[in-house]
Design a protein around this motif. Sequence first.
Motif, short mmCIF file in Angstrom:
data_model
loop_
_atom_site.label_atom_id
_atom_site.label_comp_id
_atom_site.label_asym_id
_atom_site.label_seq_id
_atom_site.Cartn_x
_atom_site.Cartn_y
_atom_site.Cartn_z
N LEU A 223 0.82 -1.21 0.00
CA LEU A 223 0.00 0.00 0.00
C LEU A 223 0.86 1.26 0.00
CD1 LEU A 223 -2.84 -1.11 2.43
CD2 LEU A 223 -2.80 -1.19 -0.06
N TYR B 95 1.52 -4.78 -11.31
CA TYR B 95 1.62 -5.64 -10.13
C TYR B 95 3.05 -6.14 -9.95
CZ TYR B 95 -3.48 -5.71 -10.27
OH TYR B 95 -4.81 -5.35 -10.28
N TRP C 299 -5.48 2.43 -5.85
CA TRP C 299 -5.37 1.06 -6.35
C TRP C 299 -5.47 0.99 -7.86
CZ3 TRP C 299 -9.40 -0.39 -9.33
CH2 TRP C 299 -10.58 0.34 -9.18
N LEU D 185 -4.03 -5.51 -2.51
CA LEU D 185 -4.93 -4.46 -2.98
C LEU D 185 -6.39 -4.86 -2.92
CD1 LEU D 185 -2.92 -3.05 -6.01
CD2 LEU D 185 -3.29 -1.98 -3.78
N SER D 186 -6.67 -6.14 -3.11
CA SER D 186 -8.06 -6.59 -3.10
C SER D 186 -8.58 -6.87 -1.70
CB SER D 186 -8.23 -7.83 -3.97
OG SER D 186 -7.57 -8.94 -3.37
N GLY E 46 -6.83 -1.34 0.68
CA GLY E 46 -6.37 -0.40 -0.33
C GLY E 46 -7.40 0.63 -0.73
N VAL F 136 2.11 1.74 -3.55
CA VAL F 136 1.04 2.20 -4.44
C VAL F 136 0.73 3.68 -4.17
CG1 VAL F 136 -1.40 1.89 -5.06
CG2 VAL F 136 0.11 -0.10 -4.81
#
Length: 107
Positions: A19, A33, A61, A51-52, A56, A22
């Motif tokens: 995170l 990714y 994301w 992320l899922s 996130g 990102v």
Amino acid sequence: MHPPGPADRTAEDVDEAVLDAVEAIPPGRVSTYGAIGRLVGVGPRRVARALSGGGGAAVPWYRVVRADGTAAEPVRVRQLELLAGEGVPLQGARVDLRAVGWPDEDC
């Protein structure tokens, strides 16, 4: 003393590292990714999982795509809308990673 390797980190540590990476992607730029995984020392599937996982939601994301510049099917429409809103150049449903890949040397 060396920093902890992937085997020494908890799942929460890995999620936090993903995170943080990102969050560092500038507006109008996109990463993959795999590139994020190389930055934090994990594989691309682990990046996707972080992320899922719901943590996130507060990070951008949508600035992370597959290596071929496409968005994952479950979020494709929303992701492309958000990227277009930031001025990211799209070629159909694909991001032009050569133009906006981040970090430059990893995309």
